[in-house]
Enzyme design. Structure first.
Site, short mmCIF file in Angstrom:
data_model
loop_
_atom_site.label_atom_id
_atom_site.label_comp_id
_atom_site.label_asym_id
_atom_site.label_seq_id
_atom_site.Cartn_x
_atom_site.Cartn_y
_atom_site.Cartn_z
N PRO A 127 -5.99 -15.26 -12.97
CA PRO A 127 -6.02 -16.43 -12.10
C PRO A 127 -4.88 -17.42 -12.37
O PRO A 127 -4.37 -18.05 -11.44
CB PRO A 127 -7.38 -17.06 -12.40
CG PRO A 127 -8.24 -15.89 -12.79
CD PRO A 127 -7.32 -14.98 -13.55
N ALA A 129 -2.06 -16.51 -14.36
CA ALA A 129 -0.92 -15.77 -14.91
C ALA A 129 -0.53 -14.66 -13.95
O ALA A 129 -1.15 -13.59 -13.94
CB ALA A 129 -1.28 -15.19 -16.28
N GLY A 130 0.48 -14.94 -13.14
CA GLY A 130 1.01 -13.93 -12.23
C GLY A 130 2.43 -13.61 -12.64
O GLY A 130 2.67 -12.75 -13.49
N ILE A 156 -6.25 -7.10 -8.59
CA ILE A 156 -6.06 -5.77 -9.17
C ILE A 156 -6.27 -4.69 -8.12
O ILE A 156 -7.39 -4.45 -7.67
CB ILE A 156 -6.99 -5.56 -10.38
CG1 ILE A 156 -6.83 -6.70 -11.39
CG2 ILE A 156 -6.72 -4.20 -11.01
CD1 ILE A 156 -5.40 -6.93 -11.86
N GLN A 324 8.27 -8.97 18.62
CA GLN A 324 8.85 -9.68 19.75
C GLN A 324 9.20 -8.72 20.88
O GLN A 324 8.96 -9.00 22.06
CB GLN A 324 10.11 -10.43 19.32
CG GLN A 324 9.86 -11.68 18.51
CD GLN A 324 9.07 -12.72 19.27
OE1 GLN A 324 7.92 -12.99 18.95
NE2 GLN A 324 9.67 -13.32 20.29
N ILE A 325 9.77 -7.57 20.53
CA ILE A 325 10.16 -6.60 21.56
C ILE A 325 8.94 -6.01 22.25
O ILE A 325 8.93 -5.80 23.47
CB ILE A 325 11.05 -5.51 20.94
CG1 ILE A 325 12.41 -6.10 20.54
CG2 ILE A 325 11.23 -4.33 21.89
CD1 ILE A 325 13.30 -5.17 19.75
N GLU A 351 4.67 -7.23 -7.57
CA GLU A 351 5.69 -6.72 -8.49
C GLU A 351 6.91 -7.64 -8.56
O GLU A 351 8.05 -7.19 -8.71
CB GLU A 351 6.11 -5.28 -8.12
CG GLU A 351 4.98 -4.29 -8.37
CD GLU A 351 5.42 -2.85 -8.22
OE1 GLU A 351 6.52 -2.51 -8.69
OE2 GLU A 351 4.66 -2.06 -7.64
N GLU A 355 11.23 -14.99 -4.91
CA GLU A 355 11.80 -16.09 -5.69
C GLU A 355 12.09 -15.67 -7.13
O GLU A 355 13.10 -16.07 -7.72
CB GLU A 355 10.86 -17.29 -5.66
CG GLU A 355 10.74 -17.97 -4.30
CD GLU A 355 9.90 -17.19 -3.29
OE1 GLU A 355 9.95 -17.53 -2.09
OE2 GLU A 355 9.19 -16.24 -3.69
#
Length: 367
Positions: A127, A129-130, A156, A324-325, A351, A355
């Site tokens: 929660p 710690a990513g 997970i 969009q197309i 992974e 950023e």
């Protein structure tokens, strides 16, 4: 438009082209079931099917060939996002065992994972710690009867269906890795996301774990594992993007507007040109990174970060352009492009978020 043209690039060998073409034919014949609401059942069957077909042996192995994994991810993502998920999670979840496991651990976990007999999971995130792995709070303590773990993991993948989890926890020696069999933890709290696949919160309470590698070496092991698979995220992004482009081209050719095919309008052509160029540029970065690791045997922290960042960001833009197309069809539930719009988003986060990849690249540039 030949979506297999890049198989002839110098980063790849004849065996890679053969593998990808065979996998594409297999996927065309065997992945019709890979879309639906019961993702647990679908993923369990996919693991069995991919194992029987021999493809899991490319992901769950001691001798990982990153180009093969990336190509297979591209193929499977093109056909079905859950197929890509089922394939790569067998590798990501068993990778630490391939890298640091004992012969007995490899025989007990790695081999059956490659055959599709066991489902693997990689349990790093918490929660709080990513991206900041050092903030892990899950604790591991050594007792006379072995190691015991207490804590909580979240986000997970394969949570709730995995037979075993590679769990990272803090011991006295530092972050360490452990193999935890499914009955030792609670994975009952499931997480629903925009592109459904098995995901859960893991609760460990005095859970028995088996040390993987040496105590205190868990962080390095996690990073080594991610270094193998981060480049392949770009492969999955390419698969999504190529499918989006194919759907967009088909629709642009058939859709009539003001007496002309949509493809005849210059604005449509400009959009398709941007999409095709972004895909080729992303593929060059992806397979360069894989080639450097496979052939040059060098660390690819910078190259993998560039490939992952550019390919996932570009795939998001390509899929959005396809929506969009296609217009209304692009947001109709169940249409391939609508699925792609939901599936592609997570690639920019897991992974290592975009950023974080930018920080990795910048630090290398500033060395």
């Amino acid at each position: 438009m030949d979506r297999f043209a890049h198989y002839e690039w110098p980063f790849l060998e004849a065996r890679h082209a053969k593998l990808a073409r065979e996998a594409d034919a297999w996927a065309s014949d065997n992945l019709a079931h890979a879309h639906g609401a019961d993702t647990d059942a679908i993923c369990k069957r996919l693991v069995q099917d991919l194992g029987c077909a021999g493809y899991l042996s490319y992901a769950a192995t001691e001798a990982a060939d990153v180009r093969s994994i990336a190509l297979l991810r591209e193929v499977f993502a093109y056909h079905a996002g859950l197929a890509d998920f089922a394939f790569v999670m067998q590798g990501l979840g068993s990778g630490p065992i391939a890298l640091a496991g004992s012969d007995e651990q490899k025989a007990r976990y790695l081999a059956p994972t490659a055959r599709g007999e066991k489902i693997a999971a990689f349990a790093l995130s918490e929660p709080d710690a990513g991206s900041d792995v050092q903030a892990l709070k899950t604790q591991a303590r050594k007792e006379a009867t072995g190691w015991r773990l207490d804590g909580c993991k979240t986000w997970i993948s394969n949570g709730g269906i995995a037979d075993f989890y590679v769990v990272f926890a803090k011991a006295d020696e530092g972050i360490s890795a452990f193999i935890v069999d499914a009955p030792e933890l609670d994975a009952g709290e499931r997480i629903d996301i925009v592109a459904p696949h098995p995901m859960a919160v893991l609760k460990l309470k005095n859970s028995r774990g088996e040390l993987l590698g040496n105590p205190g070496q868990g962080f390095k092991l996690a990073m080594r594992n991610l270094d193998v698979f981060r480049t392949t995220v770009a492969g999955a992004a390419l698969g999504f993007a190529r499918r989006a482009l194919q759907e967009a081209v088909a629709r642009a050719r058939e859709r009539r507007l003001f007496g002309h095919a949509l493809a005849e309008f210059q604005m449509t052509q400009a959009k398709l040109a941007d999409m095709a160029t972004a895909i080729d540029a992303a593929a060059l970065l992806a397979y360069r990174a894989a080639w450097v690791r496979d052939v040059k045997k060098q660390r690819v922290t910078r190259e993998a970060a560039m490939a992952k960042m550019f390919a996932t960001e570009s795939a998001q833009q390509v899929v959005d352009a396809a929506v969009q197309i296609l217009g209304g069809l692009g947001v109709r539930h169940g249409h391939p492009v609508e699925r792609l719009y939901r599936e592609v988003r997570a690639l920019r986060i897991y992974e290592g978020a975009t950023e974080v990849q930018k920080l990795i690249i910048a630090r290398d540039v500033l060395k």
